[in-house]
Design a protein around this motif. Structure first.
Motif, mmCIF file in Angstrom:
data_model
loop_
_atom_site.group_PDB
_atom_site.id
_atom_site.type_symbol
_atom_site.label_atom_id
_atom_site.label_comp_id
_atom_site.label_asym_id
_atom_site.label_seq_id
_atom_site.Cartn_x
_atom_site.Cartn_y
_atom_site.Cartn_z
ATOM 1 N N PRO A 1 0.818 -1.225 0.000
ATOM 2 C CA PRO A 1 0.000 0.000 0.000
ATOM 3 C C PRO A 1 0.848 1.269 0.000
ATOM 4 O O PRO A 1 0.385 2.327 -0.411
ATOM 5 C CB PRO A 1 -0.820 -0.125 1.284
ATOM 6 N N ILE A 2 2.105 1.151 0.468
ATOM 7 C CA ILE A 2 3.000 2.307 0.503
ATOM 8 C C ILE A 2 4.297 1.957 -0.225
ATOM 9 O O ILE A 2 4.981 0.997 0.135
ATOM 10 C CB ILE A 2 3.323 2.723 1.948
ATOM 11 N N VAL A 3 4.611 2.730 -1.240
ATOM 12 C CA VAL A 3 5.858 2.553 -1.989
ATOM 13 C C VAL A 3 6.596 3.877 -1.996
ATOM 14 O O VAL A 3 6.014 4.915 -2.323
ATOM 15 C CB VAL A 3 5.594 2.081 -3.435
ATOM 16 N N VAL A 4 7.865 3.840 -1.618
ATOM 17 C CA VAL A 4 8.678 5.051 -1.561
ATOM 18 C C VAL A 4 9.781 4.965 -2.603
ATOM 19 O O VAL A 4 10.648 4.082 -2.532
ATOM 20 C CB VAL A 4 9.302 5.240 -0.162
ATOM 21 N N PHE A 5 9.732 5.854 -3.566
ATOM 22 C CA PHE A 5 10.818 5.972 -4.531
ATOM 23 C C PHE A 5 11.842 6.931 -3.928
ATOM 24 O O PHE A 5 11.530 8.106 -3.679
ATOM 25 C CB PHE A 5 10.301 6.483 -5.878
ATOM 26 N N SER A 6 13.033 6.417 -3.692
ATOM 27 C CA SER A 6 14.033 7.130 -2.919
ATOM 28 C C SER A 6 15.379 7.136 -3.643
ATOM 29 O O SER A 6 15.565 6.439 -4.648
ATOM 30 C CB SER A 6 14.169 6.441 -1.549
ATOM 31 N N SER B 1 15.078 12.068 1.219
ATOM 32 C CA SER B 1 14.637 10.673 1.189
ATOM 33 C C SER B 1 14.907 10.010 2.533
ATOM 34 O O SER B 1 14.058 9.289 3.072
ATOM 35 C CB SER B 1 15.362 9.904 0.079
ATOM 36 N N GLN B 2 16.069 10.279 3.100
ATOM 37 C CA GLN B 2 16.424 9.692 4.390
ATOM 38 C C GLN B 2 15.475 10.169 5.486
ATOM 39 O O GLN B 2 15.063 9.391 6.363
ATOM 40 C CB GLN B 2 17.870 10.059 4.727
ATOM 41 N N ARG B 3 15.107 11.422 5.424
ATOM 42 C CA ARG B 3 14.192 11.980 6.430
ATOM 43 C C ARG B 3 12.806 11.349 6.329
ATOM 44 O O ARG B 3 12.187 11.009 7.348
ATOM 45 C CB ARG B 3 14.102 13.498 6.233
ATOM 46 N N ALA B 4 12.319 11.192 5.104
ATOM 47 C CA ALA B 4 10.998 10.591 4.907
ATOM 48 C C ALA B 4 10.986 9.138 5.347
ATOM 49 O O ALA B 4 10.041 8.684 6.008
ATOM 50 C CB ALA B 4 10.595 10.709 3.441
ATOM 51 N N LYS B 5 12.030 8.399 5.010
ATOM 52 C CA LYS B 5 12.094 6.980 5.388
ATOM 53 C C LYS B 5 12.167 6.831 6.901
ATOM 54 O O LYS B 5 11.559 5.906 7.474
ATOM 55 C CB LYS B 5 13.299 6.316 4.704
ATOM 56 N N ALA B 6 12.893 7.727 7.562
ATOM 57 C CA ALA B 6 12.999 7.664 9.020
ATOM 58 C C ALA B 6 11.641 7.910 9.681
ATOM 59 O O ALA B 6 11.278 7.248 10.660
ATOM 60 C CB ALA B 6 14.030 8.686 9.503
ATOM 61 N N LEU B 7 10.877 8.871 9.153
ATOM 62 C CA LEU B 7 9.561 9.160 9.723
ATOM 63 C C LEU B 7 8.611 7.976 9.531
ATOM 64 O O LEU B 7 7.898 7.586 10.474
ATOM 65 C CB LEU B 7 8.974 10.417 9.083
ATOM 66 N N LEU B 8 8.588 7.417 8.351
ATOM 67 C CA LEU B 8 7.720 6.264 8.106
ATOM 68 C C LEU B 8 8.132 5.082 8.982
ATOM 69 O O LEU B 8 7.277 4.345 9.488
ATOM 70 C CB LEU B 8 7.770 5.878 6.633
ATOM 71 N N PRO C 1 1.748 -3.678 6.338
ATOM 72 C CA PRO C 1 3.074 -4.094 5.864
ATOM 73 C C PRO C 1 3.997 -2.896 5.725
ATOM 74 O O PRO C 1 3.519 -1.779 5.469
ATOM 75 C CB PRO C 1 2.754 -4.723 4.505
ATOM 76 N N PRO C 2 5.297 -3.103 5.917
ATOM 77 C CA PRO C 2 6.234 -1.982 5.860
ATOM 78 C C PRO C 2 6.290 -1.362 4.470
ATOM 79 O O PRO C 2 6.028 -2.048 3.466
ATOM 80 C CB PRO C 2 7.570 -2.623 6.239
ATOM 81 N N PRO C 3 6.604 -0.081 4.377
ATOM 82 C CA PRO C 3 6.721 0.560 3.061
ATOM 83 C C PRO C 3 7.762 -0.151 2.201
ATOM 84 O O PRO C 3 8.811 -0.570 2.693
ATOM 85 C CB PRO C 3 7.164 1.983 3.406
ATOM 86 N N LYS C 4 7.447 -0.265 0.920
ATOM 87 C CA LYS C 4 8.397 -0.826 -0.037
ATOM 88 C C LYS C 4 9.260 0.322 -0.544
ATOM 89 O O LYS C 4 8.757 1.270 -1.153
ATOM 90 C CB LYS C 4 7.645 -1.480 -1.194
ATOM 91 N N VAL C 5 10.550 0.252 -0.268
ATOM 92 C CA VAL C 5 11.469 1.332 -0.643
ATOM 93 C C VAL C 5 12.214 0.942 -1.912
ATOM 94 O O VAL C 5 12.839 -0.128 -1.977
ATOM 95 C CB VAL C 5 12.465 1.639 0.484
ATOM 96 N N ILE C 6 12.135 1.803 -2.924
ATOM 97 C CA ILE C 6 12.822 1.591 -4.188
ATOM 98 C C ILE C 6 13.934 2.624 -4.295
ATOM 99 O O ILE C 6 13.667 3.822 -4.431
ATOM 100 C CB ILE C 6 11.858 1.731 -5.391
ATOM 101 N N ILE D 1 6.482 9.560 -2.699
ATOM 102 C CA ILE D 1 5.789 8.601 -1.838
ATOM 103 C C ILE D 1 4.430 8.268 -2.439
ATOM 104 O O ILE D 1 3.577 9.145 -2.600
ATOM 105 C CB ILE D 1 5.631 9.168 -0.418
ATOM 106 N N ILE D 2 4.248 6.997 -2.754
ATOM 107 C CA ILE D 2 3.013 6.521 -3.379
ATOM 108 C C ILE D 2 2.203 5.760 -2.343
ATOM 109 O O ILE D 2 2.680 4.768 -1.771
ATOM 110 C CB ILE D 2 3.313 5.599 -4.579
ATOM 111 N N ILE D 3 1.002 6.220 -2.095
ATOM 112 C CA ILE D 3 0.101 5.530 -1.164
ATOM 113 C C ILE D 3 -1.125 5.070 -1.938
ATOM 114 O O ILE D 3 -1.884 5.883 -2.462
ATOM 115 C CB ILE D 3 -0.306 6.442 0.004
ATOM 116 N N ARG D 4 -1.230 3.766 -2.038
ATOM 117 C CA ARG D 4 -2.332 3.133 -2.759
ATOM 118 C C ARG D 4 -2.477 3.713 -4.177
ATOM 119 O O ARG D 4 -3.553 4.076 -4.625
ATOM 120 C CB ARG D 4 -3.632 3.260 -1.983
#
Length: 229
Positions: free
Chosen positions: A131-136, A143-150, A157-162, A189-192
């Protein structure tokens, strides 16, 4: 008074009405009988027709077929299908010499030319599993800041980080994301299947205390409020 009109008065039509009305009544009765037969009597194709490409068809299966609707799948789900697959799939875009990512692509392009893939099922599967995909980008501080917050939300399920910068098709993905989401920087950041933007937008949602509901509405389960407490 004319003679013909006088005869009509002396010999009125019966309760059956005119021939046209009688035919309409008969047709209505036949249609009603057919509808009752279809609803209440189990049926299927005769054996002679099953061997010419028809599977067994019952009243229930026909009704289900009538209820089913074709799902319109956005192109972004083609990209999500590709990036959430195995590592070999990244060559699908990087090896496509004549591919123009600034123009709309058929979904089959993202499936390595497979035209038999059921995109309706794939759409549902991607929404459920990712449901959550992060293009990083690995070196990008935003990108590091967003991933840390999530990560602080402890989402399941955990965000899928690309990590786009370490993929062979990274440049193609950047152009695709720009066209599909109107967001050209990272993270994206893609949500659904919908982009909410980057790190700044994510931080605003967190500050406004609306991120948790957004994640839950997408089918994810945050175990924390992201405060780190």
């Amino acid at each position: 008074m004319s003679a013909s009109y006088s005869r009509d008065l002396n010999h009125p039509k019966g309760i059956g009405g005119s021939p046209i009305r009688r035919r309409r009544f008969t047709l209505f009765a036949i249609l009603l009988l057919g509808l009752v037969f279809f609803i209440f009597v189990p049926w299927e194709l005769p054996p002679s027709l099953k061997g010419v490409g028809f599977s067994s068809i019952s009243r229930a299966s026909v009704a289900q077929l009538m209820k089913s609707k074709k799902v319109e799948v956005d192109e972004i789900y083609g990209l999500l299908h590709l990036v959430t697959g195995d590592n070999e799939q990244e060559h699908v875009l990087s090896n496509a010499v004549h591919l123009d990512p600034t123009e709309p692509l058929e979904l089959s392009v993202y499936a390595a030319g497979d035209t038999t893939l059921d995109w309706g099922k794939e759409y549902a599967s991607l929404n459920k599993d990712y449901p959550i995909v992060v293009f990083s980008k690995t070196y990008c501080p935003f990108s590091q800041r967003a991933k840390a917050l999530l990560e602080a939300y402890d989402i399941q399920p955990p965000p899928k980080v690309i990590e786009v910068d370490i993929r062979d098709d990274g440049n193609v993905i950047k152009h695709l994301l720009t066209r599909l989401t109107h967001h050209s920087t990272f993270p994206n950041i893609i949500i659904r299947g919908r982009s909410i933007g980057g790190s700044d937008e994510l931080q605003k949602l967190h500050a406004n205390k609306t991120l948790t509901k957004l994640l839950e509405d997408a089918g994810a389960k945050p175990k924390s409020d992201g405060s780190g407490k």
